[in-house]
Design a protein around this motif. Structure first.
Motif, short mmCIF file in Angstrom:
data_model
loop_
_atom_site.label_atom_id
_atom_site.label_comp_id
_atom_site.label_asym_id
_atom_site.label_seq_id
_atom_site.Cartn_x
_atom_site.Cartn_y
_atom_site.Cartn_z
N GLN A 212 0.85 -1.18 0.00
CA GLN A 212 0.00 0.00 0.00
C GLN A 212 0.90 1.24 0.00
O GLN A 212 1.88 1.29 0.73
CB GLN A 212 -0.93 0.00 1.21
N ARG A 234 -2.45 3.38 1.01
CA ARG A 234 -3.56 2.53 0.63
C ARG A 234 -3.48 2.11 -0.83
O ARG A 234 -2.82 2.75 -1.65
CB ARG A 234 -4.90 3.21 0.92
N TYR A 252 -7.51 -0.69 0.88
CA TYR A 252 -6.66 -1.39 1.84
C TYR A 252 -5.63 -0.41 2.39
O TYR A 252 -4.90 0.23 1.64
CB TYR A 252 -5.92 -2.54 1.16
N PRO A 254 -3.45 -0.95 5.85
CA PRO A 254 -3.31 -2.05 4.91
C PRO A 254 -4.47 -3.05 4.98
O PRO A 254 -4.53 -3.98 4.20
CB PRO A 254 -2.01 -2.70 5.35
N SER A 255 -5.38 -2.87 5.95
CA SER A 255 -6.60 -3.68 5.95
C SER A 255 -7.73 -2.80 5.43
O SER A 255 -7.56 -1.61 5.20
CB SER A 255 -6.91 -4.17 7.37
N LYS A 256 -8.90 -3.39 5.22
CA LYS A 256 -10.03 -2.62 4.70
C LYS A 256 -10.33 -1.45 5.65
O LYS A 256 -10.27 -1.58 6.86
CB LYS A 256 -11.25 -3.53 4.56
N THR A 257 -10.64 -0.29 5.07
CA THR A 257 -10.78 0.92 5.86
C THR A 257 -12.02 1.71 5.50
O THR A 257 -12.56 1.56 4.39
CB THR A 257 -9.53 1.83 5.69
N LYS A 279 -14.56 -1.08 3.38
CA LYS A 279 -14.64 -1.86 2.15
C LYS A 279 -13.57 -1.42 1.17
O LYS A 279 -12.96 -0.36 1.31
CB LYS A 279 -16.03 -1.72 1.52
N THR A 280 -13.36 -2.24 0.18
CA THR A 280 -12.38 -1.97 -0.85
C THR A 280 -12.92 -2.44 -2.20
O THR A 280 -13.90 -3.18 -2.26
CB THR A 280 -11.05 -2.68 -0.53
N THR A 300 -16.15 -6.50 1.50
CA THR A 300 -16.13 -6.27 2.94
C THR A 300 -15.70 -7.56 3.62
O THR A 300 -15.39 -8.54 2.99
CB THR A 300 -17.53 -5.87 3.45
N ALA A 301 -15.66 -7.55 4.91
CA ALA A 301 -15.39 -8.79 5.64
C ALA A 301 -16.73 -9.35 6.14
O ALA A 301 -17.45 -8.64 6.84
CB ALA A 301 -14.45 -8.52 6.81
#
Length: 333
Positions: A212, A234, A252, A254-257, A279-280, A300-301
């Protein structure tokens, strides 16, 4: 005793008209025409909107917040040929693409859009298609097949920036004239999953992979110049606006934001407005100078979503309150 200049770092300006741009946020000025002090308040917010018909991510996008277009994407587990049109209130089905694919590049308007590259299967494609508001037809093949492409512009003046060839991030930049692709000025380093916005001769490329990144480059139609970076590293972020006024959201990092940043032509600022859901790989718009944007679909997760969110910014000039003399109170009994 401290002055406003010492405390804020800006003078109180004496003007004959009101300020009306985001760079003036927080400033106080005296309007000598109306004889009052005023300041500018910028408000930013997301609101929930109608969901898309088919949940997916890695979509292509074109159009504006009131005339948007989504196409292609991954319905998890497979690539899609679906097209949906947005009128600012709801989504309706448009004509399906000739080739189902995901992780595409896309640009243009609701009635004159382009999709290029992406993955129809395990490998990337060079195929380009054009949308006329009802159906897709074949366009000129892009020179370098790739996916996760940063893109900007309109049908007759489009831009494809970087992307992943299947083996490496690419420095390739190509121009589209509505018929064929030609090579443009190479990106400074290989990049993919970057966010493109603006026009063929005034574009931004923000973030991306490998890893990212917080990079931010401007394109003038032939070469790239590094500008001030984003506040958050990101990739797979989503964007709206142009090289002078823009917004990026999600991705990201580095995780979904849920994080959102806005660009004023010089700096990125972290917005108090955030996505409702981290989400990404959404589809986002718009084309042009409006910062009013939408984000639809995405990952999303733990899965994908059909949700749509709209981002809006408003500028409000506030007149300072003041006391004035009035009539005397009646005497108390």
């Amino acid at each position: 005793m401290s002055t406003y200049k010492n405390l804020i770092g800006k003078d109180v300006n004496f003007l004959t008209t009101d300020l009306d741009n985001a760079q003036a946020e927080g400033q106080i000025w005296y309007n000598s025409t109306s004889n009052v002090f005023k300041n500018l308040i910028v408000s930013e917010a997301f609101s929930s909107a109608a969901p898309i018909g088919t949940a997916r991510y890695t979509l292509g996008v074109a159009g504006t917040q009131t005339a948007g277009l989504l196409f292609a994407g991954d319905t998890f587990p497979g690539p899609s040929a679906l097209t949906e049109e947005y009128n600012g209130y709801g989504w309706t089905n448009g004509g399906s693409m000739s080739t189902a694919r995901r992780s595409v590049g896309g640009f243009g308007t609701q009635t004159a859009a382009v999709v290029t590259g992406g993955n129809p299967g395990p490998s990337v494609t060079t195929a380009t298609e054009e949308y006329d508001g009802s159906s897709w037809t074949g366009g000129g093949a892009i020179g370098t097949g790739r996916r996760n492409i940063g893109s900007a512009g309109i049908l007759t003046a489009g831009l494809a920036i970087g992307g992943y060839t299947g083996t490496a991030q690419s420095t390739s930049v190509e121009h589209y004239n509505g018929t064929s692709w030609t090579a443009g000025g190479a990106f400074p380093s290989g990049v993919s999953s970057n966010s493109g916005m603006g026009t063929q001769t005034a574009a931004l490329s923000v973030g991306g992979n490998p890893g990212q990144q917080s990079i931010n480059f401007k394109y003038d139609g032939s070469s790239w110049t590094a500008l001030n970076p984003t506040n958050t590293v990101r990739a797979n972020t989503q964007s709206g606006g142009d090289s002078a006024l823009a917004v990026i959201m999600g991705g990201y990092a580095p995780s979904k934001t849920t994080a959102t940043e806005t660009w004023d032509g010089t700096n990125w600022s972290t917005s108090s407005a955030t996505l409702a859901t981290a989400k990404t790989q959404m589809g986002t718009g718009p084309v042009g100078s409006s910062i009013a944007s939408f984000g639809a679909g995405g990952y999303t997760a733990p899965g994908i979503t059909s949700g749509t969110e709209e981002f809006n910014r408003s500028l409000n000039v506030i007149t300072a309150a003041a006391w004035s003399s009035g009539g005397n109170l009646n005497s108390g009994g």
